[in-house]
Every structure is written in C-alpha cells, then in structure tokens.
Design a protein around this motif. Sequence first.
Motif, short mmCIF file in Angstrom:
data_model
loop_
_atom_site.label_atom_id
_atom_site.label_comp_id
_atom_site.label_asym_id
_atom_site.label_seq_id
_atom_site.Cartn_x
_atom_site.Cartn_y
_atom_site.Cartn_z
N GLN B 45 37.10 -67.66 52.19
CA GLN B 45 36.40 -67.04 53.31
C GLN B 45 36.42 -67.99 54.57
OE1 GLN B 45 32.50 -66.33 51.84
NE2 GLN B 45 33.39 -64.64 50.79
N GLY B 91 28.03 -74.13 56.08
CA GLY B 91 28.45 -72.88 55.90
C GLY B 91 28.21 -71.98 54.84
N SER B 94 23.78 -72.22 54.84
CA SER B 94 23.25 -71.09 55.70
C SER B 94 23.26 -69.73 55.20
CB SER B 94 23.97 -71.39 56.94
OG SER B 94 25.33 -71.01 56.85
N GLY B 95 23.98 -69.43 54.15
CA GLY B 95 24.16 -68.07 53.67
C GLY B 95 25.12 -67.32 54.28
N GLN B 96 26.07 -67.81 55.42
CA GLN B 96 26.99 -67.13 56.12
C GLN B 96 28.29 -66.95 55.22
OE1 GLN B 96 28.08 -69.08 59.70
NE2 GLN B 96 29.27 -67.37 60.48
N TYR B 97 28.52 -67.74 54.39
CA TYR B 97 29.72 -67.56 53.59
C TYR B 97 29.41 -68.03 52.19
CZ TYR B 97 32.25 -68.11 57.95
OH TYR B 97 33.12 -67.98 59.25
N ASP B 98 30.09 -67.37 51.16
CA ASP B 98 29.99 -67.34 49.56
C ASP B 98 30.95 -68.61 49.11
OD1 ASP B 98 28.51 -65.22 49.62
OD2 ASP B 98 30.06 -63.95 49.37
#
Lengths: 136, 381
Positions: B45, B91, B94-98
């Motif tokens: 991602q 990244g 923070s929970g933005q990406y897996d």
Amino acid sequence: MIAIAEGLFTEGAQPRLIGGRHGETGRLVFPCPAGDPRYTPEPLPPRGTVWSWTIQRFRPKSPPYTGPEAFQPFAIAYVELPGAVIVEGPMVNIAFDAIEIGMEVETVIVPHATDAQGRTVTSYAFTPVTGSSGHD
Amino acid sequence: MTDVYIVGVGIHPFGRTDGLSGLQQGAYAVRQALSDAGLDWNDMQFGFGGSDASGNADAIVNELGLTGLPIINVKNGCATGGSAMIGTWQGIASGQYDVGVALGFDKHPRGAFNAMPAEYSLPDWYGEVGMMVTTQFFAMKLQRYMAAHGISSTTLGRVAEKAFQNAVHADHAWRRAPVDIDTILNSQMINDPLTKYMFCSPGEGGVALILANEKKARELGRTAVRIKAAAVRTRPPGSFEVFAPCIDIARGGAPTLLASKAAFEMAGLGPSDIDVAQLQDTESGAEIMHMAENGFCADGEQEKWLAEGWTRIGGKLPVNTDGGCLACGEPIGASGLRQVYENVIQLRGLGGGRQVPGDPKTAYSHVYGAPGISGVTILQR
C-alpha cells in the motif's frame, strides 16, 4: 607566503588561532564562522594539552586534500586550549610514539603546500612545548 | 497505536556485485521479502526507502511495477534504513495502512568515503589540510576512550575476530573467512589505534522489510516478530561527532544515549532484557563504545566482556551475530536494515551456524552516523 584561510590565525612570535564567541550564549567555537554577525572573533590561548590524537597513515583523498603527492604520515590531535575550546589540528615536530594524552603543546604556523602561483601556503599546527617555563 | 509486525524480510548479499545497480539490489531484496511474506508487489500500500549514493528509492517502481503506490524517499545518513523503517512503522501503527515496505540499498566506490567540506558547512581549509577523513574521528574518539577506561588493543582485536568468525555462517556477509587475532593486530595501521582489519569498508547491498498490522499478519500466519520500539535521535549539546574542527570543553551526551533511552522506554524493557544485539561497528572500537552507550555494560567493563567471550554467539549477550559492518561492509542506506533483518532471522530461529541458542525473545539494533544521528529498534517475539 599566503595563509590557507583569512581570519584563521594570527602570526608573529606567538601565533594564536582565532575563535569566535557567540554574542548571546557566550559559547566559543573554532574557526570563527565567516560572515555570521552573531560571532565576534577572539584569539585563543596559544598553548594547551593533547585531548586525543591519531596518526593519518594513508593519503586523504584529493580533493579536498592539497598536501604533497609524496605522502608522509602525519599526526592529528584534538588540543584542549584551557578555558576556551578543544581544537583539532595537525601535530608537527614530534615522534609518533612520543605523543601522549595530556602533553603540553603550542600553536605554530607551518608551510602546508605550494599553490598554483608558486606561493607557500601556510596553516596552523601544534608542536610540543620545549621551554622549561610554562609562561609566554 | 496498533501493533506492527515484520512479516517478510529480504536481503541482497552485501559486498561487491558488478553489473547490478544499488537500486537493482534493493529490488532483489524486495522480491525476496515479498516471497517470504507470501505477498505480491501489488499488495504493497505504501513504502519508505532510501540510499545515500544510489539514487531515489521511489525509482524502484521501474523494477517492480507501476502500481501507483506512494513511496517516500529517505536520506538520513547512516540512519537512512532505520528512518525508512520508522516511517513505515508509523504509517501502519497510525492505522492509515495495513501493509507496506521499508527498503534501503547502496553501492559505494572502493576506499574511504570521500566527503567534501562544503557538504558539511565546513570551510575548505579543513579538507585541504587533511582532516576531512571519517576514520580520524573514529580513531580519536576511541583513543581517548581507551585511555580513560582501560581498553586494550587486544580487546579491539577480539571484536574483529568475533565478527569474521560469525560471518562464516552468514550467507549475506561479505568477508566470510575467519581471521586470527594476531593477523588483525599486526595488519597495516590505518589510524592509530585501528588497523586495517578493525575497520569496515564501504560496500554494496540491499535490504527490505515488509511490515503489517496484526490483522494482516494473522492472515499471513506471520505474527512471530513484533516491533516493540523504534527511535531516531540527533545529537545533544556537547556531543563529539565526525568532522568537528572544535568541540566544547564541557562534554555532553551522545545521540546514541538519547535514542537508546527512548527505545527502551517505548518498549518497556531494559538492557538486561535483551537477548541479542546488533550494534554499529564501523570499526572495532565503535562496537566497544556502543556497548556502553546503549546501556549493556559500564564504561571499561568491555575489557572483561570480550576476554570472557560474553558477546560471542552463546555468550550472555551475542553482539553482531552476522559479523556486523566489519564483515558485511557498509552500504549506508542498507546497513541499518541489515541489522533488523539479522534480528528477525535470530528471533525466527533460522540463524543456522550463527543462531543464538536459548530461543531468543528480544532483539536490539543500533545505528550511528554523521553528523550525529542514532537509530535504535527493539523487536520481540
């Protein structure tokens, strides 16, 4: 004869390096940062003690090194100038196995290289204090 | 902040690889890491990556596929790899990406690094007189440390001897033949007190790590290795760094002290909890000094530690189990990630002849570089 840089040292019987004192913090640095109005030039004590040292056994890459092609190993030291700052510089006129942390040295001006115009370029170095007196 | 796992690792062997660019060695490492994780490049991602001398990491899309993913280029000296990992970790945390990739690679010319004064805001004369030489700094920091804390040349030799011994069993290492301590101590003096075999060399290599959140890691069956802490710090006042025409008489801290403290606090662990460590060893003395700066022993105790073999594989704290920079060389952008790679291998129990016995659970890595930067990571199984 031409100095390797302007404002780096004073010449004469007892040469001194020129540091720079920060107007607000009082911190002393070497060299005095060129063109920075926060720093006022200030001559440093001519004598000090070896803080650490090494021998440069291989020729540094050129550029930036401008010393002789026929390279001879040379000594490098950090010298504590009392009450001022610890300064890095070459050591001259000393046997490598005689260098010790804490030994007393003084500032001298020595030939470094010859420039394209055939002038001798001078720079600073430290050399053991030979006199019996610690006074200037 | 969500937990982050290292689900895949890959490395291009360090050393010299004619015909492959630094970037291509980075791509090799990414492919291996993806394969290790059971993922495809399409699954990535985002990424963070960098090199010091081999160009921008985002050009990796030319090698691996134009999937449109965002890649942020990192250029952070010796902490480039560590910073890339921290970016990727944040990244995901923070929970933005897996899931994402951290990569580092480099390819340096032979010989000592060739730095120019202007790149470091220094006047030209500093280089002209022959002081723009990194190895002088290492030697002088060490010379002072040895005098103050009673460290012998024999101890420096033991560090290098251990490095080459460990590297015999590391496929990715560059110098894989053992070197006996007499050869090390009697080899050519480079900058006193350091001989040729006590210095690492600039080299080549690439490393990639695939990081994922817990959900993704569970899907992949790769929940073994978790990032407990990662911290990068710059220098505090009064520190002693490379390329310094002067230093303050009032001595201060060091970037490693700050990064180490921050990482231990983040992890909720202390030095005695660590089972294996990779410490920046650009020369033998650096490993010695970094043992103390990272809190693993007091100043001067290294003399006993090395004599007793406590940092060997099987010792109480194995250090630089793949031979470190001394045996792997130093491709700047990849070097910090190599340490993390090695720690993952150790925590998975896949170290083969260099595997730390006793089922290690915690692993520590530390980089240090110009102009006064340090990065520390702590992994836990």
